[in-house]
Design a protein around this motif. Sequence first.
Motif, PDB file in Angstrom:
ATOM      1  N   ASN A 118      48.706 -76.802 -58.888  1.00 61.74           N
ATOM      2  CA  ASN A 118      49.312 -75.546 -58.443  1.00 61.74           C
ATOM      3  C   ASN A 118      50.583 -75.801 -57.642  1.00 61.74           C
ATOM      4  OD1 ASN A 118      47.306 -74.063 -59.673  1.00 61.74           O
ATOM      5  ND2 ASN A 118      46.105 -73.775 -57.798  1.00 61.74           N
ATOM      6  N   ALA A 119      50.562 -76.845 -56.818  1.00 61.33           N
ATOM      7  CA  ALA A 119      51.735 -77.165 -56.014  1.00 61.33           C
ATOM      8  C   ALA A 119      52.901 -77.575 -56.905  1.00 61.33           C
ATOM      9  CB  ALA A 119      51.411 -78.281 -55.023  1.00 61.33           C
ATOM     10  N   GLN A 120      52.608 -78.342 -57.959  1.00 61.63           N
ATOM     11  CA  GLN A 120      53.669 -78.744 -58.873  1.00 61.63           C
ATOM     12  C   GLN A 120      54.239 -77.537 -59.612  1.00 61.63           C
ATOM     13  OE1 GLN A 120      55.385 -81.467 -59.332  1.00 61.63           O
ATOM     14  NE2 GLN A 120      56.554 -80.571 -61.022  1.00 61.63           N
ATOM     15  N   PHE A 121      53.365 -76.615 -60.028  1.00 72.06           N
ATOM     16  CA  PHE A 121      53.858 -75.418 -60.711  1.00 72.06           C
ATOM     17  C   PHE A 121      54.687 -74.556 -59.767  1.00 72.06           C
ATOM     18  CE2 PHE A 121      53.727 -71.130 -62.428  1.00 72.06           C
ATOM     19  CZ  PHE A 121      54.067 -71.373 -63.760  1.00 72.06           C
ATOM     20  N   ALA A 122      54.270 -74.482 -58.516  1.00 73.78           N
ATOM     21  CA  ALA A 122      55.011 -73.682 -57.538  1.00 73.78           C
ATOM     22  C   ALA A 122      56.425 -74.201 -57.334  1.00 73.78           C
ATOM     23  CB  ALA A 122      54.257 -73.664 -56.208  1.00 73.78           C
ATOM     24  N   ALA A 123      56.652 -75.481 -57.622  1.00 72.44           N
ATOM     25  CA  ALA A 123      57.998 -76.046 -57.477  1.00 72.44           C
ATOM     26  C   ALA A 123      58.999 -75.371 -58.412  1.00 72.44           C
ATOM     27  CB  ALA A 123      57.972 -77.555 -57.741  1.00 72.44           C
ATOM     28  N   ASN A 124      58.498 -74.733 -59.487  1.00 70.74           N
ATOM     29  CA  ASN A 124      59.382 -73.953 -60.355  1.00 70.74           C
ATOM     30  C   ASN A 124      60.162 -72.925 -59.552  1.00 70.74           C
ATOM     31  OD1 ASN A 124      58.891 -74.414 -63.458  1.00 70.74           O
ATOM     32  ND2 ASN A 124      56.850 -74.505 -62.539  1.00 70.74           N
ATOM     33  N   TYR A 125      59.484 -72.296 -58.606  1.00 70.43           N
ATOM     34  CA  TYR A 125      60.089 -71.199 -57.871  1.00 70.43           C
ATOM     35  C   TYR A 125      61.049 -71.662 -56.780  1.00 70.43           C
ATOM     36  CZ  TYR A 125      56.430 -68.811 -60.410  1.00 70.43           C
ATOM     37  OH  TYR A 125      55.620 -68.338 -61.420  1.00 70.43           O
ATOM     38  N   ARG A 126      61.181 -72.973 -56.623  1.00 67.37           N
ATOM     39  CA  ARG A 126      62.192 -73.547 -55.739  1.00 67.37           C
ATOM     40  C   ARG A 126      63.282 -74.255 -56.548  1.00 67.37           C
ATOM     41  NH1 ARG A 126      57.642 -75.868 -53.536  1.00 67.37           N
ATOM     42  NH2 ARG A 126      58.503 -77.929 -53.965  1.00 67.37           N
ATOM     43  N   PHE A 127      63.323 -73.982 -57.859  1.00 67.63           N
ATOM     44  CA  PHE A 127      64.273 -74.684 -58.741  1.00 67.63           C
ATOM     45  C   PHE A 127      64.103 -76.198 -58.610  1.00 67.63           C
ATOM     46  CE2 PHE A 127      66.736 -70.663 -58.262  1.00 67.63           C
ATOM     47  CZ  PHE A 127      66.985 -70.387 -59.601  1.00 67.63           C
ATOM     48  N   PHE A 128      62.878 -76.648 -58.307  1.00 66.03           N
ATOM     49  CA  PHE A 128      62.600 -78.075 -58.133  1.00 66.03           C
ATOM     50  C   PHE A 128      63.541 -78.711 -57.107  1.00 66.03           C
ATOM     51  CE2 PHE A 128      61.272 -77.023 -62.509  1.00 66.03           C
ATOM     52  CZ  PHE A 128      59.914 -77.288 -62.387  1.00 66.03           C
ATOM     53  N   ASP A 129      63.955 -77.914 -56.134  1.00 67.12           N
ATOM     54  CA  ASP A 129      64.843 -78.360 -55.054  1.00 67.12           C
ATOM     55  C   ASP A 129      66.189 -78.860 -55.564  1.00 67.12           C
ATOM     56  OD1 ASP A 129      62.985 -77.768 -53.004  1.00 67.12           O
ATOM     57  OD2 ASP A 129      61.942 -79.648 -53.402  1.00 67.12           O
ATOM     58  N   ALA A 130      66.633 -78.335 -56.679  1.00 63.34           N
ATOM     59  CA  ALA A 130      67.967 -78.660 -57.201  1.00 63.34           C
ATOM     60  C   ALA A 130      69.035 -78.023 -56.310  1.00 63.34           C
ATOM     61  CB  ALA A 130      68.124 -78.146 -58.630  1.00 63.34           C
ATOM     62  N   PRO A 131      70.225 -78.592 -56.252  1.00 59.59           N
ATOM     63  CA  PRO A 131      71.282 -78.021 -55.408  1.00 59.59           C
ATOM     64  C   PRO A 131      71.920 -76.765 -55.987  1.00 59.59           C
ATOM     65  CG  PRO A 131      72.106 -79.948 -56.552  1.00 59.59           C
ATOM     66  CD  PRO A 131      70.638 -79.882 -56.839  1.00 59.59           C
ATOM     67  N   VAL A 132      71.665 -76.501 -57.266  1.00 55.17           N
ATOM     68  CA  VAL A 132      72.186 -75.284 -57.913  1.00 55.17           C
ATOM     69  C   VAL A 132      71.051 -74.610 -58.669  1.00 55.17           C
ATOM     70  CG1 VAL A 132      73.767 -74.323 -59.636  1.00 55.17           C
ATOM     71  CG2 VAL A 132      74.523 -76.183 -58.150  1.00 55.17           C
ATOM     72  N   GLY A 133      70.884 -73.328 -58.443  1.00 56.07           N
ATOM     73  CA  GLY A 133      69.898 -72.542 -59.168  1.00 56.07           C
ATOM     74  C   GLY A 133      70.561 -71.313 -59.769  1.00 56.07           C
ATOM     75  N   THR A 134      70.241 -71.035 -61.019  1.00 53.46           N
ATOM     76  CA  THR A 134      70.843 -69.902 -61.720  1.00 53.46           C
ATOM     77  C   THR A 134      69.754 -68.984 -62.258  1.00 53.46           C
ATOM     78  OG1 THR A 134      72.775 -71.211 -62.381  1.00 53.46           O
ATOM     79  CG2 THR A 134      72.327 -69.215 -63.651  1.00 53.46           C
ATOM     80  N   VAL A 135      69.912 -67.707 -62.035  1.00 60.30           N
ATOM     81  CA  VAL A 135      69.043 -66.704 -62.646  1.00 60.30           C
ATOM     82  C   VAL A 135      69.793 -66.121 -63.838  1.00 60.30           C
ATOM     83  CG1 VAL A 135      67.962 -64.440 -62.347  1.00 60.30           C
ATOM     84  CG2 VAL A 135      67.797 -66.161 -60.532  1.00 60.30           C
TER      85      VAL A 135
END
Length: 233
Positions: A118-135
């Motif tokens: 579950n913790a690994q899946f939740a990382a999706n919602y942090r963009f895997f801590d990438a410096p750029v996130g796009t919706v």
Amino acid sequence: MTSDAPHLARLLDSRHSCRAFLPDQVPLADLQAILRQARKAPSSSNLQPGRFHVMSGAALKSFTDALAAHAEQEKPEPPEYSYFPDPMPPFLHERRRGAGYALYQALGIERRDIARRNAQFAANYRFFDAPVGTVITIRRDMGAGCYLDLGMMVMALMLGAEECGYATCAIGAFSNYGRFIHAHLGLAEDELVVCGLAMGKRAGDHPVNRFRTDRAELADYASFHGFEPGDGE
């Protein structure tokens, strides 16, 4: 893939869904150039569907903090568009299961370790801590073919990023909370959230970036007609 392979073949071979990034920032000029180039992807009747809401720095942190907290507390929303077949045929279910198993195996997460999964899946919602996130969004009134055009642009963006030395990961899980994302970003009423896209420098030594999913054999998805016997490989 050998160094003398065609450039596109090398890009396709090196591109993969990256889930661990370095904190290095991506210059705005690079992002703008990649997006401009990606917009040259095919588009039926030149409709050019899709909008890209690109975030970094404080704006990205504010968004991911809010989305991660919301996802931890709330169940996924009813989908606004169909992402997977329902019901999913057994052979596709096996592909999906195999991809998930390979991911968790690379991270050393046991099958019954639900908390770490579950913790690994939740990382999706942090963009895997990438410096750029796009919706990535699309107009609600667009037909199914426009999703095809949008997909071609997203792929062009990913290859353009790869060429510039940046890794990416498309994140379909964002569709689980499309309405929340829509409200948080103050999107126009006619926009529908399709997915997220993480981008940044690849953390090459992280085990999550070492695993690869298999691809079907050519005979499983292609047939050839009108060719001479003995042609091809």
